[in-house]
Design a protein around this motif. Structure first.
Motif, PDB file in Angstrom:
ATOM      1  N   THR A   1       1.029  -1.485  -0.067  1.00  0.00           N
ATOM      2  CA  THR A   1       0.524   0.144   0.074  1.00  0.00           C
ATOM      3  C   THR A   1       1.204   1.437  -0.189  1.00  0.00           C
ATOM      4  OG1 THR A   1      -0.067   0.094   2.418  1.00  0.00           O
ATOM      5  CG2 THR A   1      -1.934  -1.085   1.459  1.00  0.00           C
ATOM      6  N   ALA A   2       0.311   2.164  -0.980  1.00  0.00           N
ATOM      7  CA  ALA A   2       1.294   3.762  -0.887  1.00  0.00           C
ATOM      8  C   ALA A   2       0.310   4.444  -0.799  1.00  0.00           C
ATOM      9  CB  ALA A   2       2.063   3.516  -1.982  1.00  0.00           C
ATOM     10  N   VAL A   3       0.539   5.514   0.329  1.00  0.00           N
ATOM     11  CA  VAL A   3      -0.039   6.881   0.632  1.00  0.00           C
ATOM     12  C   VAL A   3       1.238   8.077   0.361  1.00  0.00           C
ATOM     13  CG1 VAL A   3      -2.651   5.617   1.844  1.00  0.00           C
ATOM     14  CG2 VAL A   3       0.056   6.519   2.829  1.00  0.00           C
ATOM     15  N   ASN A   4       0.331   9.705   0.061  1.00  0.00           N
ATOM     16  CA  ASN A   4       0.772  11.076   0.468  1.00  0.00           C
ATOM     17  C   ASN A   4       0.954  11.056   1.686  1.00  0.00           C
ATOM     18  OD1 ASN A   4       1.957  10.713  -2.649  1.00  0.00           O
ATOM     19  ND2 ASN A   4       0.775  11.722  -2.926  1.00  0.00           N
ATOM     20  N   VAL A   5       1.726  11.186   2.453  1.00  0.00           N
ATOM     21  CA  VAL A   5       1.561  12.243   3.552  1.00  0.00           C
ATOM     22  C   VAL A   5       2.640  13.447   3.871  1.00  0.00           C
ATOM     23  CG1 VAL A   5       1.722   9.846   4.777  1.00  0.00           C
ATOM     24  CG2 VAL A   5       3.673  10.734   4.397  1.00  0.00           C
ATOM     25  N   THR A   6       2.701  14.081   4.512  1.00  0.00           N
ATOM     26  CA  THR A   6       3.554  15.519   4.862  1.00  0.00           C
ATOM     27  C   THR A   6       3.720  15.177   6.692  1.00  0.00           C
ATOM     28  OG1 THR A   6       1.574  16.497   5.052  1.00  0.00           O
ATOM     29  CG2 THR A   6       1.339  16.524   3.194  1.00  0.00           C
ATOM     30  N   LYS A   7       4.555  16.084   6.535  1.00  0.00           N
ATOM     31  CA  LYS A   7       5.586  16.534   7.971  1.00  0.00           C
ATOM     32  C   LYS A   7       5.598  18.016   8.102  1.00  0.00           C
ATOM     33  CE  LYS A   7       8.701  12.095   8.650  1.00  0.00           C
ATOM     34  NZ  LYS A   7       9.596  12.158   8.510  1.00  0.00           N
ATOM     35  N   SER A   8       5.469  19.000   9.382  1.00  0.00           N
ATOM     36  CA  SER A   8       4.993  19.642   9.854  1.00  0.00           C
ATOM     37  C   SER A   8       6.568  20.883   8.781  1.00  0.00           C
ATOM     38  CB  SER A   8       5.493  19.775  10.885  1.00  0.00           C
ATOM     39  OG  SER A   8       4.999  21.739  11.503  1.00  0.00           O
ATOM     40  N   GLY A   9       5.496  21.244   8.583  1.00  0.00           N
ATOM     41  CA  GLY A   9       7.198  22.266   8.084  1.00  0.00           C
ATOM     42  C   GLY A   9       7.322  21.744   6.092  1.00  0.00           C
ATOM     43  N   ASP A  10       6.260  20.922   5.819  1.00  0.00           N
ATOM     44  CA  ASP A  10       6.846  20.661   4.639  1.00  0.00           C
ATOM     45  C   ASP A  10       5.982  21.105   3.893  1.00  0.00           C
ATOM     46  OD1 ASP A  10       7.639  18.846   5.059  1.00  0.00           O
ATOM     47  OD2 ASP A  10       6.387  17.094   4.479  1.00  0.00           O
ATOM     48  N   ASP A  11       6.946  22.079   2.630  1.00  0.00           N
ATOM     49  CA  ASP A  11       5.982  23.213   1.515  1.00  0.00           C
ATOM     50  C   ASP A  11       5.899  22.339   0.842  1.00  0.00           C
ATOM     51  OD1 ASP A  11       8.544  22.962   0.009  1.00  0.00           O
ATOM     52  OD2 ASP A  11       9.711  23.657   1.177  1.00  0.00           O
ATOM     53  N   LYS A  12       5.323  23.378  -0.531  1.00  0.00           N
ATOM     54  CA  LYS A  12       4.884  22.449  -1.835  1.00  0.00           C
ATOM     55  C   LYS A  12       5.617  21.795  -2.774  1.00  0.00           C
ATOM     56  CE  LYS A  12       5.127  26.278  -4.823  1.00  0.00           C
ATOM     57  NZ  LYS A  12       4.683  27.756  -5.952  1.00  0.00           N
ATOM     58  N   CYS A  13       6.921  22.047  -2.526  1.00  0.00           N
ATOM     59  CA  CYS A  13       7.863  21.307  -3.374  1.00  0.00           C
ATOM     60  C   CYS A  13       8.636  20.313  -2.719  1.00  0.00           C
ATOM     61  CB  CYS A  13       9.843  22.672  -3.452  1.00  0.00           C
ATOM     62  SG  CYS A  13       9.725  24.204  -3.673  1.00  0.00           S
ATOM     63  N   THR A  14       7.473  19.765  -1.366  1.00  0.00           N
ATOM     64  CA  THR A  14       7.955  18.206  -0.875  1.00  0.00           C
ATOM     65  C   THR A  14       7.017  17.123  -0.958  1.00  0.00           C
ATOM     66  OG1 THR A  14       9.164  19.798   0.765  1.00  0.00           O
ATOM     67  CG2 THR A  14       8.785  17.281   1.642  1.00  0.00           C
TER      68      THR A  14
END
Length: 477
Positions: free
Chosen positions: A195-208
């Motif tokens: 399984t695969a999903v996109n995740v974000t972390k605190s401080g991520d911007d649009k380029c991450t």
């Protein structure tokens, strides 16, 4: 504002006022605009013969004010340049050459993404030509990290691993999984649940762009010492993944430690060498091997003489007992090998039995084969309780002697020949009766006797004389 700057600005306004078609202006990014690096934007121009541009100006908009810096270009390089109000410490002009001026933008960041840069080049008292260069920030994919990894599992349970990585920007990549066992690549994709999903972390911007991929596999003992590796692939920076994860930084990969699959002891085998007939004074080696992880421990005993514990040694994965100078009364009998291991605080056991038959050295061994008995028992102990399952098989082969075999063969051949003769006689009798009833063929015909003819009278008389003479001689006798 200094008098020099006011005069320079007035000069630019005066020179950039009329439209001209004789100057071609182009802007080019000389290197990859990767986040965190320095980008170089080159503005170059070509003019018709006899024309000389007067000024060049870099601006964040399609207007000449505000601007980053401007240069007087109607002289020989290096050109004289001055910073404008929009310039920051990260905006600088670089060494120029005839027909071009470059601007350096240091420490690129995500906020620079989408910014357009304009270059104006014009002659005195003429409207300048403009070239636009949008800045698109690029982000390389990063080496992944692993989490939630299980490397010590029991057979028929699931192993899981989670891989997280930045997959690049603006062209995002993906995470792929591969398996390796004892240094060799193996194909397990059909058995992996991914399984695969996109995740974000605190401080991520649009380029991450960060992707998290998880994998699950049900393991068995055949998966011993295999490893899972996740790779980041990106069509721009890393279009394909190597077979093995060797360098995590350059291969953009992460790999688990080898998996240890534990399972109870089973499949015990007890053999001996040599397998030929044993006589007193000879030497024999008993071997015992069982499958299990952790590796089993072995115990040998002689059935009926439990106080005697044969000395054993490990030869690789095999437990061996060597008996020398065999004695029929002391060494003949059954030997039991017991193997055990502990899996998840539970003890498992398996045992095997082998029989030694020893003959006196002065007497030949009988033609019958030695009886061999093997017994396998598996025992599981948990919280003081015991469960056992057993399997016992006995093989005993006594071949007949050669004389008995020959007698049986002769009788069988005699019976077969007698049967063949009887069948032939019956067939002839039936055919004979059938022929007699129809044509009388069973009774043989006698050949017809024809009277003897004589060519001359002398031969006939001589013949009768011979007959008469023979007749009288027979009477005299």
């Amino acid at each position: 504002m200094s008098e020099r700057f006011v005069n320079f600005r007035a000069f630019l306004v005066a020179t950039l006022c009329l439209h001209v078609n004789t100057i071609d202006v182009t802007t080019t990014w000389l290197n990859d605009t990767i986040i965190g690096t320095t980008a170089t934007l080159q503005c170059s121009w070509t003019v018709a013969s006899g024309e000389i541009p007067a000024a060049l100006l870099y601006s964040p908009t399609n207007n000449t004010d505000p601007f980053y810096f401007s240069c007087v270009v109607n002289t020989d390089p290096p050109y004289s340049c001055a910073k404008g109000s929009s310039a920051q410490n990260r905006h600088n002009s670089s060494s120029s050459q005839r027909g071009s001026v470059s601007m350096l933008i240091t420490n690129l960041n995500c906020s620079d993404d989408g910014t357009s840069y304009f270059c104006f080049v014009g002659e005195a008292f003429k409207t300048p030509n403009i070239s636009q260069a949008p800045l698109r920030i690029k982000v390389r994919p990063t080496a992944p990290t692993l989490s939630n990894v299980q490397t010590d599992v029991q057979e028929n349970s699931n192993i899981t691993a989670t891989c997280t990585a930045g997959v690049g920007y603006p062209n995002a990549g993906q995470i792929v999984w591969k398996a390796n066992q004892n240094g060799q690549s193996v194909d397990l994709l059909s058995k992996l649940m991914i399984t695969a999903v996109n995740v974000t972390k605190s401080g991520d911007d649009k380029c991450t762009v960060r992707t998290q991929s998880s994998v699950t596999l049900k393991v068995n003992r055949l998966h011993q010492n295999f490893s899972l590796a996740c790779f980041v692939i990106n069509q721009i920076y890393k279009p394909t993944a190597p077979e093995n994860c060797i360098n995590t930084a350059t291969d953009l990969c992460a790999m688990t430690n080898p998996v240890i699959v534990t399972y109870p002891v089973s499949s015990i085998s007890v053999t001996r060498e040599p397998v030929t007939t044993l006589y007193e004074g000879a030497r024999v080696t008993l071997k015992c091997q069982a499958d299990g992880n952790p590796l089993p421990t072995y115990t040998w005993t002689k059935v009926g003489d439990e106080n005697r514990t044969p000395f054993s040694v490990m030869d690789g994965l095999v437990s061996t007992v060597t008996l020398t100078s065999l004695n029929k009364s002391l060494d003949a009998g059954d030997y039991n090998c017991s193997a055990s291991n502990v899996v998840k605080n539970m003890m498992y056991k398996a045992s095997g039995l082998i029989t030694l038959t020893i003959y006196e050295a002065t007497k030949p061994a009988p033609t019958t084969t030695t009886t061999v008995k093997t017994t396998k028992t598996t025992t599981k102990q948990m919280y003081g309780s015991t469960q056992s399952t057993g399997l016992q098989s006995i093989e005993n082969n006594n071949p007949a002697s050669d004389s008995e075999s020959n007698a049986v063969s002769i009788i069988a051949i005699s019976v077969i020949l007698s049967a063949i003769i009887i069948v032939q006689f019956v067939v002839i009798l039936v055919l004979c009766r059938r022929n007699k009833a129809s044509n009388g063929l069973c009774k043989p015909k006698l050949a017809e006797r024809k009277p003897h003819t004589y060519d001359r009278a002398e031969e006939k008389e001589s013949h009768y004389d011979y007959i008469n003479d023979s007749y009288y001689k027979s009477i005299e006798i």
